[in-house]
Write a protein that holds these residues in place. Structure first.
Motif, PDB file in Angstrom:
ATOM      1  N   ASP A  69       0.835  -1.189   0.000  1.00  0.00           N
ATOM      2  CA  ASP A  69       0.000   0.000   0.000  1.00  0.00           C
ATOM      3  C   ASP A  69       0.879   1.252   0.000  1.00  0.00           C
ATOM      4  O   ASP A  69       1.960   1.268   0.588  1.00  0.00           O
ATOM      5  CB  ASP A  69      -0.912  -0.027   1.237  1.00  0.00           C
ATOM      6  N   ILE A  70       0.412   2.311  -0.637  1.00  0.00           N
ATOM      7  CA  ILE A  70       1.186   3.547  -0.755  1.00  0.00           C
ATOM      8  C   ILE A  70       1.569   4.095   0.610  1.00  0.00           C
ATOM      9  O   ILE A  70       2.668   4.613   0.803  1.00  0.00           O
ATOM     10  CB  ILE A  70       0.445   4.602  -1.625  1.00  0.00           C
ATOM     11  N   GLU A  71       0.684   3.965   1.605  1.00  0.00           N
ATOM     12  CA  GLU A  71       1.002   4.444   2.947  1.00  0.00           C
ATOM     13  C   GLU A  71       2.183   3.684   3.545  1.00  0.00           C
ATOM     14  O   GLU A  71       3.035   4.281   4.198  1.00  0.00           O
ATOM     15  CB  GLU A  71      -0.213   4.334   3.853  1.00  0.00           C
ATOM     16  N   GLU A  72       2.249   2.383   3.317  1.00  0.00           N
ATOM     17  CA  GLU A  72       3.367   1.591   3.829  1.00  0.00           C
ATOM     18  C   GLU A  72       4.671   1.968   3.137  1.00  0.00           C
ATOM     19  O   GLU A  72       5.725   2.039   3.780  1.00  0.00           O
ATOM     20  CB  GLU A  72       3.096   0.098   3.659  1.00  0.00           C
ATOM     21  N   GLU A  81       7.758   3.605   5.238  1.00  0.00           N
ATOM     22  CA  GLU A  81       9.077   2.973   5.203  1.00  0.00           C
ATOM     23  C   GLU A  81      10.151   3.951   4.735  1.00  0.00           C
ATOM     24  O   GLU A  81      11.237   4.012   5.304  1.00  0.00           O
ATOM     25  CB  GLU A  81       9.041   1.761   4.287  1.00  0.00           C
ATOM     26  N   LYS A  82       9.843   4.719   3.692  1.00  0.00           N
ATOM     27  CA  LYS A  82      10.825   5.684   3.179  1.00  0.00           C
ATOM     28  C   LYS A  82      11.127   6.764   4.210  1.00  0.00           C
ATOM     29  O   LYS A  82      12.282   7.161   4.384  1.00  0.00           O
ATOM     30  CB  LYS A  82      10.334   6.332   1.881  1.00  0.00           C
ATOM     31  N   LEU A  83      10.081   7.248   4.909  1.00  0.00           N
ATOM     32  CA  LEU A  83      10.303   8.254   5.945  1.00  0.00           C
ATOM     33  C   LEU A  83      11.103   7.677   7.102  1.00  0.00           C
ATOM     34  O   LEU A  83      11.971   8.346   7.664  1.00  0.00           O
ATOM     35  CB  LEU A  83       8.969   8.810   6.447  1.00  0.00           C
ATOM     36  N   ARG A  84      10.826   6.439   7.462  1.00  0.00           N
ATOM     37  CA  ARG A  84      11.554   5.776   8.547  1.00  0.00           C
ATOM     38  C   ARG A  84      13.028   5.650   8.177  1.00  0.00           C
ATOM     39  O   ARG A  84      13.900   5.829   9.026  1.00  0.00           O
ATOM     40  CB  ARG A  84      10.953   4.402   8.809  1.00  0.00           C
ATOM     41  N   ASP A  85      13.311   5.356   6.937  1.00  0.00           N
ATOM     42  CA  ASP A  85      14.699   5.243   6.493  1.00  0.00           C
ATOM     43  C   ASP A  85      15.426   6.579   6.576  1.00  0.00           C
ATOM     44  O   ASP A  85      16.635   6.619   6.812  1.00  0.00           O
ATOM     45  CB  ASP A  85      14.777   4.735   5.053  1.00  0.00           C
ATOM     46  N   ARG A  86      14.695   7.649   6.395  1.00  0.00           N
ATOM     47  CA  ARG A  86      15.301   8.983   6.374  1.00  0.00           C
ATOM     48  C   ARG A  86      15.418   9.622   7.749  1.00  0.00           C
ATOM     49  O   ARG A  86      16.195  10.548   7.931  1.00  0.00           O
ATOM     50  CB  ARG A  86      14.470   9.925   5.505  1.00  0.00           C
ATOM     51  N   GLN A  87      14.609   9.200   8.697  1.00  0.00           N
ATOM     52  CA  GLN A  87      14.520   9.895   9.974  1.00  0.00           C
ATOM     53  C   GLN A  87      15.124   9.091  11.110  1.00  0.00           C
ATOM     54  O   GLN A  87      15.259   7.880  11.035  1.00  0.00           O
ATOM     55  CB  GLN A  87      13.052  10.173  10.314  1.00  0.00           C
ATOM     56  N   SER A  88      15.408   9.808  12.200  1.00  0.00           N
ATOM     57  CA  SER A  88      15.845   9.126  13.411  1.00  0.00           C
ATOM     58  C   SER A  88      14.632   8.468  14.063  1.00  0.00           C
ATOM     59  O   SER A  88      13.489   8.720  13.695  1.00  0.00           O
ATOM     60  CB  SER A  88      16.463  10.133  14.379  1.00  0.00           C
ATOM     61  N   ASN A 129       2.327  13.064   2.616  1.00  0.00           N
ATOM     62  CA  ASN A 129       2.927  12.459   1.438  1.00  0.00           C
ATOM     63  C   ASN A 129       1.960  11.563   0.681  1.00  0.00           C
ATOM     64  O   ASN A 129       2.007  11.487  -0.547  1.00  0.00           O
ATOM     65  CB  ASN A 129       4.191  11.685   1.814  1.00  0.00           C
ATOM     66  N   VAL A 130       1.062  10.882   1.387  1.00  0.00           N
ATOM     67  CA  VAL A 130       0.025  10.092   0.719  1.00  0.00           C
ATOM     68  C   VAL A 130      -0.879  11.020  -0.085  1.00  0.00           C
ATOM     69  O   VAL A 130      -1.216  10.724  -1.228  1.00  0.00           O
ATOM     70  CB  VAL A 130      -0.800   9.257   1.739  1.00  0.00           C
ATOM     71  N   ASN A 131      -1.238  12.157   0.489  1.00  0.00           N
ATOM     72  CA  ASN A 131      -2.051  13.130  -0.242  1.00  0.00           C
ATOM     73  C   ASN A 131      -1.324  13.655  -1.476  1.00  0.00           C
ATOM     74  O   ASN A 131      -1.924  13.790  -2.543  1.00  0.00           O
ATOM     75  CB  ASN A 131      -2.459  14.296   0.675  1.00  0.00           C
ATOM     76  N   ILE A 132      -0.037  13.940  -1.335  1.00  0.00           N
ATOM     77  CA  ILE A 132       0.749  14.413  -2.486  1.00  0.00           C
ATOM     78  C   ILE A 132       0.774  13.355  -3.574  1.00  0.00           C
ATOM     79  O   ILE A 132       0.593  13.658  -4.758  1.00  0.00           O
ATOM     80  CB  ILE A 132       2.178  14.786  -2.034  1.00  0.00           C
ATOM     81  N   ALA A 133       1.007  12.110  -3.182  1.00  0.00           N
ATOM     82  CA  ALA A 133       1.055  11.021  -4.170  1.00  0.00           C
ATOM     83  C   ALA A 133      -0.302  10.836  -4.848  1.00  0.00           C
ATOM     84  O   ALA A 133      -0.374  10.668  -6.065  1.00  0.00           O
ATOM     85  CB  ALA A 133       1.469   9.714  -3.485  1.00  0.00           C
TER      86      ALA A 133
END
Length: 96
Positions: free
Chosen positions: A60-63, A67-74, A88-92
């Motif tokens: 799913d787009i939310e997942e 995941e991408k945000l988790r990879d980028r953030q602490s 970001n889901v809204n943007i997509a």
């Protein structure tokens, strides 16, 4: 797409000669009719993991965004990311 640059990614996809819209629609599967079969629409199997071309699997787009945000953030920032995921889901979705 994998860098969450959705508008640019969708524009790129539209100009790709082998673009498969079914592969993209899988990310919004809960908005599609229950009987919709992505493999039938694509004429081939839709992969369930990360492909050799670097594209994310068909979750799913939310997942994917989470995941991408988790990879980028602490870790601390990731716990506060519900609004970032939603934005970001809204943007997509708008770009789609």
């Amino acid at each position: 797409f994998k860098d969450m640059q959705f508008q640019q990614a969708f524009t790129h996809f539209l100009y790709s000669p082998d673009f498969c819209v079914a592969r993209l629609l899988v990310f919004w599967h809960r908005h599609l009719p229950a009987g919709w079969d992505p493999a039938a629409a694509a004429g081939t199997a839709i992969a369930r993991g990360t492909d050799d071309d670097g594209s994310p699997g068909s979750s799913d787009i939310e997942e994917v965004i989470r995941e991408k945000l988790r990879d980028r953030q602490s870790t601390e920032e990731a716990s506060k990311s519900a609004s970032a995921v939603s934005a970001n889901v809204n943007i997509a979705s708008v770009a789609m």
